[in-house]
Scaffold this motif. Structure first.
Motif, PDB file in Angstrom:
ATOM      1  N   ARG A  80      36.068  48.874   6.646  1.00 27.05           N
ATOM      2  CA  ARG A  80      36.243  47.397   6.870  1.00 27.05           C
ATOM      3  C   ARG A  80      36.461  46.884   5.445  1.00 27.05           C
ATOM      4  NH1 ARG A  80      29.966  45.295   7.039  1.00 27.05           N
ATOM      5  NH2 ARG A  80      29.253  45.672   4.755  1.00 27.05           N
ATOM      6  N   VAL A  81      37.266  45.381   5.790  1.00 28.27           N
ATOM      7  CA  VAL A  81      37.664  44.889   4.576  1.00 28.27           C
ATOM      8  C   VAL A  81      36.757  43.550   4.331  1.00 28.27           C
ATOM      9  CG1 VAL A  81      39.689  43.135   3.819  1.00 28.27           C
ATOM     10  CG2 VAL A  81      39.934  45.496   4.806  1.00 28.27           C
ATOM     11  N   LYS A  89      37.317  43.944  10.299  1.00 24.75           N
ATOM     12  CA  LYS A  89      37.688  45.533  10.790  1.00 24.75           C
ATOM     13  C   LYS A  89      39.040  45.491  10.771  1.00 24.75           C
ATOM     14  CE  LYS A  89      36.940  44.446  15.572  1.00 24.75           C
ATOM     15  NZ  LYS A  89      35.946  44.950  16.668  1.00 24.75           N
ATOM     16  N   ILE A  90      39.269  46.944  10.356  1.00 28.65           N
ATOM     17  CA  ILE A  90      40.711  47.234  10.276  1.00 28.65           C
ATOM     18  C   ILE A  90      41.251  47.775  11.596  1.00 28.65           C
ATOM     19  CG2 ILE A  90      42.277  49.030   9.436  1.00 28.65           C
ATOM     20  CD1 ILE A  90      40.413  48.944   6.837  1.00 28.65           C
ATOM     21  N   ASP A  91      42.117  47.147  12.324  1.00 28.70           N
ATOM     22  CA  ASP A  91      42.613  47.112  13.649  1.00 28.70           C
ATOM     23  C   ASP A  91      44.032  48.403  13.772  1.00 28.70           C
ATOM     24  OD1 ASP A  91      43.127  46.903  16.333  1.00 28.70           O
ATOM     25  OD2 ASP A  91      43.801  44.940  16.235  1.00 28.70           O
ATOM     26  N   GLY A  92      43.382  49.621  13.853  1.00 23.36           N
ATOM     27  CA  GLY A  92      44.497  50.699  13.790  1.00 23.36           C
ATOM     28  C   GLY A  92      44.714  51.299  12.625  1.00 23.36           C
ATOM     29  N   ASP A  93      45.547  52.195  12.801  1.00 28.40           N
ATOM     30  CA  ASP A  93      46.051  52.932  11.298  1.00 28.40           C
ATOM     31  C   ASP A  93      46.618  51.932  10.532  1.00 28.40           C
ATOM     32  OD1 ASP A  93      44.924  55.213  12.374  1.00 28.40           O
ATOM     33  OD2 ASP A  93      46.583  55.936  13.201  1.00 28.40           O
ATOM     34  N   PRO A  94      46.583  52.023   9.021  1.00 28.93           N
ATOM     35  CA  PRO A  94      47.286  51.331   8.278  1.00 28.93           C
ATOM     36  C   PRO A  94      48.793  51.858   8.303  1.00 28.93           C
ATOM     37  CG  PRO A  94      45.326  52.482   7.179  1.00 28.93           C
ATOM     38  CD  PRO A  94      45.378  53.072   8.488  1.00 28.93           C
ATOM     39  N   MET A  95      49.635  50.775   8.043  1.00 30.06           N
ATOM     40  CA  MET A  95      51.024  51.076   8.262  1.00 30.06           C
ATOM     41  C   MET A  95      51.851  51.103   6.901  1.00 30.06           C
ATOM     42  SD  MET A  95      51.974  48.773  11.551  1.00 30.06           S
ATOM     43  CE  MET A  95      51.891  47.214  10.519  1.00 30.06           C
ATOM     44  N   GLY A 112      35.722  40.679  11.993  1.00 24.76           N
ATOM     45  CA  GLY A 112      34.503  41.664  11.924  1.00 24.76           C
ATOM     46  C   GLY A 112      33.458  41.459  12.911  1.00 24.76           C
ATOM     47  N   GLU A 113      32.599  42.428  12.850  1.00 25.49           N
ATOM     48  CA  GLU A 113      31.254  42.225  13.771  1.00 25.49           C
ATOM     49  C   GLU A 113      30.603  41.176  13.200  1.00 25.49           C
ATOM     50  OE1 GLU A 113      30.866  44.424  16.295  1.00 25.49           O
ATOM     51  OE2 GLU A 113      32.822  45.225  15.889  1.00 25.49           O
ATOM     52  N   PRO A 118      27.719  37.298   6.334  1.00 26.40           N
ATOM     53  CA  PRO A 118      26.538  36.843   5.849  1.00 26.40           C
ATOM     54  C   PRO A 118      25.807  35.828   6.622  1.00 26.40           C
ATOM     55  CG  PRO A 118      28.833  36.678   4.313  1.00 26.40           C
ATOM     56  CD  PRO A 118      29.001  36.784   5.672  1.00 26.40           C
ATOM     57  N   GLN A 119      24.619  35.437   6.324  1.00 24.27           N
ATOM     58  CA  GLN A 119      23.908  34.483   7.146  1.00 24.27           C
ATOM     59  C   GLN A 119      23.993  33.451   6.442  1.00 24.27           C
ATOM     60  OE1 GLN A 119      22.536  35.373  10.071  1.00 24.27           O
ATOM     61  NE2 GLN A 119      23.616  37.381   9.609  1.00 24.27           N
TER      62      GLN A 119
END
Length: 120
Positions: A80-81, A89-95, A112-113, A118-119
């Protein structure tokens, strides 16, 4: 190679999910841990790009360009970033870049989830 220093103004933290085992109890702990922090360029997608992503069932809403490195090529979609206090979240393979494939890498990002954020 092209000098991207002026084009990559943001600090981007990449985290990986790791398991550690307590030496005494044997208890396994799972947590996010820093994989690397790099200079990058984080940018939101245009409405047109978001609609194109949705057409292929992708939830991508941003992208991040980082320099190519031995560490960067190890990044994958299980990581994740963290950028400006928000997790993606990273969506798929890096290009890799289209020219040499050795100058920069683009990470497609999705929200991201909720549990990562952060709360407030």
């Amino acid at each position: 190679m092209v000098d991207l220093s002026e084009k990559l103004p943001h600090r981007i933290r990449i985290e990986s999910f790791v398991e550690t085992q307590d030496q005494k109890t044997g208890h396994i702990t799972e947590e996010w841990s820093e994989f690397t922090t790099v200079w990058g360029k984080h940018e939101g997608l245009s409405t047109k790009d978001i609609l194109q992503a949705q057409a292929i069932n992708s939830t991508m809403s941003a992208r991040c360009k980082i320099r190519y490195s031995k560490k960067a090529i190890q990044i994958d979609s299980t990581m994740r970033v963290l950028f400006r206090g928000k997790y993606w979240k990273i969506d798929g393979d890096p290009m890799p870049d289209n020219e040499s494939g050795l100058e920069w890498i683009t990470l497609n990002l999705a929200e991201g989830e909720a549990s990562w954020q952060p709360q407030t």
